[in-house]
Design a protein around this motif. Structure first.
Motif, mmCIF file in Angstrom:
data_model
loop_
_atom_site.group_PDB
_atom_site.id
_atom_site.type_symbol
_atom_site.label_atom_id
_atom_site.label_comp_id
_atom_site.label_asym_id
_atom_site.label_seq_id
_atom_site.Cartn_x
_atom_site.Cartn_y
_atom_site.Cartn_z
ATOM 1 N N UNK A 25 0.825 -1.208 0.000
ATOM 2 C CA UNK A 25 0.000 0.000 0.000
ATOM 3 C C UNK A 25 0.857 1.256 0.000
ATOM 4 N N UNK A 26 1.926 1.258 0.798
ATOM 5 C CA UNK A 26 2.804 2.427 0.870
ATOM 6 C C UNK A 26 3.520 2.652 -0.462
ATOM 7 N N UNK A 53 -7.241 -6.404 -7.347
ATOM 8 C CA UNK A 53 -7.020 -6.128 -5.925
ATOM 9 C C UNK A 53 -8.229 -5.381 -5.365
ATOM 10 N N UNK A 54 -8.927 -6.010 -4.421
ATOM 11 C CA UNK A 54 -10.108 -5.398 -3.815
ATOM 12 C C UNK A 54 -10.058 -5.528 -2.296
ATOM 13 N N UNK A 55 -8.869 -5.292 -1.743
ATOM 14 C CA UNK A 55 -8.673 -5.369 -0.298
ATOM 15 C C UNK A 55 -9.504 -4.278 0.383
ATOM 16 N N UNK A 88 -12.031 -5.201 -15.854
ATOM 17 C CA UNK A 88 -11.321 -4.592 -14.734
ATOM 18 C C UNK A 88 -10.228 -5.525 -14.215
ATOM 19 N N UNK A 89 -9.792 -6.434 -15.047
ATOM 20 C CA UNK A 89 -8.769 -7.390 -14.645
ATOM 21 C C UNK A 89 -7.481 -6.687 -14.238
ATOM 22 N N UNK A 90 -6.915 -7.133 -13.106
ATOM 23 C CA UNK A 90 -5.646 -6.617 -12.576
ATOM 24 C C UNK A 90 -5.717 -5.164 -12.104
ATOM 25 N N UNK A 91 -6.907 -4.595 -12.021
ATOM 26 C CA UNK A 91 -7.039 -3.230 -11.517
ATOM 27 C C UNK A 91 -6.895 -3.216 -9.994
ATOM 28 N N UNK A 92 -6.615 -2.049 -9.454
ATOM 29 C CA UNK A 92 -6.510 -1.890 -8.000
ATOM 30 C C UNK A 92 -7.719 -1.097 -7.518
ATOM 31 N N UNK A 93 -8.654 -1.793 -6.883
ATOM 32 C CA UNK A 93 -9.868 -1.167 -6.367
ATOM 33 C C UNK A 93 -9.890 -1.206 -4.843
ATOM 34 N N UNK A 94 -8.745 -1.397 -4.237
ATOM 35 C CA UNK A 94 -8.654 -1.517 -2.780
ATOM 36 C C UNK A 94 -9.239 -0.283 -2.097
ATOM 37 N N UNK A 95 -10.106 -0.525 -1.108
ATOM 38 C CA UNK A 95 -10.654 0.561 -0.310
ATOM 39 C C UNK A 95 -11.727 1.379 -0.995
ATOM 40 N N UNK A 96 -12.063 1.066 -2.251
ATOM 41 C CA UNK A 96 -13.066 1.848 -2.968
ATOM 42 C C UNK A 96 -14.476 1.515 -2.477
ATOM 43 N N UNK A 105 -9.733 -9.642 0.379
ATOM 44 C CA UNK A 105 -9.466 -9.669 1.810
ATOM 45 C C UNK A 105 -10.250 -8.564 2.525
ATOM 46 N N UNK A 106 -11.001 -8.954 3.559
ATOM 47 C CA UNK A 106 -11.738 -8.010 4.410
ATOM 48 C C UNK A 106 -12.760 -7.181 3.634
ATOM 49 N N UNK A 107 -13.214 -7.682 2.486
ATOM 50 C CA UNK A 107 -14.191 -6.945 1.681
ATOM 51 C C UNK A 107 -15.579 -7.005 2.324
ATOM 52 N N UNK A 108 -16.373 -5.951 2.088
ATOM 53 C CA UNK A 108 -17.762 -5.904 2.549
ATOM 54 C C UNK A 108 -18.645 -6.352 1.392
ATOM 55 N N UNK A 109 -19.188 -7.565 1.485
ATOM 56 C CA UNK A 109 -20.029 -8.127 0.427
ATOM 57 C C UNK A 109 -21.417 -8.469 0.955
#
Length: 217
Positions: free
Chosen positions: A61-62, A134-136, A110-118, A156-160
């Motif tokens: 993330x950093x 990535x949908x962390x 959306x393959x290989x996109x970074x949607x983490x935290x969205x 990981x830790x997704x709200x579904x």
């Protein structure tokens, strides 16, 4: 050692590695250190794996944030010089909008996109290609993911909660720690024969409709 050097070392990379190399190293290390691969009765290794995953997630993330910011600055045209009066201040650039709730991404690639935290709550992702995405910690509450391809997606830790996952491909997806309360998984692909191929460590499935139509208790 600086924090930046430490993040590269955690991901087993040389300083200056590209964003693609960071993402690939992250995938490799998550695969190696995922708690599912550690014997359940080995509490010491289980704890070590959890600590490793925490450090790996933080490092990625950093570095991702740093490289995305650097790329944005590099690609932005230089503004013309402006005269500034005393006490004049410049406004910070607007932050990237993470609220994508209700958006229509049906059949999108959306393959290989970074949607983490969205925030993708109630978004339409039916039939979308989300493989290796990535949908962390993503918010997909009430989202329509019917027939979506979530092959090896990181959730990981997704709200579904209450999400529609009917006939979705979940083979290889990581749903560890995700909240799937009330989700509809009717017909979703999660097995190959008798072998479960979805990571569900710590997943909350209370009230979810399972692929065979039963309600998880």
């Amino acid at each position: 050692m600086s924090d930046l050097e430490r993040y590269y070392r955690i991901l087993e990379l040389e300083p200056g590695a590209t964003l693609e190399e960071v993402n690939q190293a992250y995938k490799d290390l998550v695969f190696v250190w995922h708690p599912d691969r550690i014997p359940k009765d080995n509490l010491r290794l289980q704890q070590k794996a959890q600590d490793k995953l925490k450090a790996i997630n933080e490092a990625r993330e950093k570095l991702r944030s740093l490289k995305t910011k650097h790329q944005t600055i590099s690609n932005s045209p230089s503004p013309p010089p402006q005269q500034q009066t005393p006490f004049q201040t410049t406004q910070p650039p607007p932050k990237q909008n993470s609220d994508l709730s209700g958006k229509d991404y049906s059949r999108a690639n959306l393959s290989n996109k970074d949607l983490s935290g969205r925030n993708l709550s109630y978004a339409n992702l039916s039939g979308a290609n989300l493989s290796d995405t990535f949908m962390h910690k993503v918010n997909l509450r009430g989202a329509n993911l019917s027939e979506a391809n979530l092959f090896r997606a990181n959730l990981l830790l997704a709200d579904l909660r209450e999400a529609n996952l009917r006939a979705a491909n979940l083979i290889g997806a990581d749903l560890s720690g995700a909240d799937l309360r009330g989700a509809d998984l009717t017909g979703a692909r999660i097995r190959s024969g008798e072998r479960l191929l979805v990571k569900l460590v710590g997943t909350n499935l209370a009230g979810a409709i399972m692929p065979d139509g039963s309600i998880f208790q």
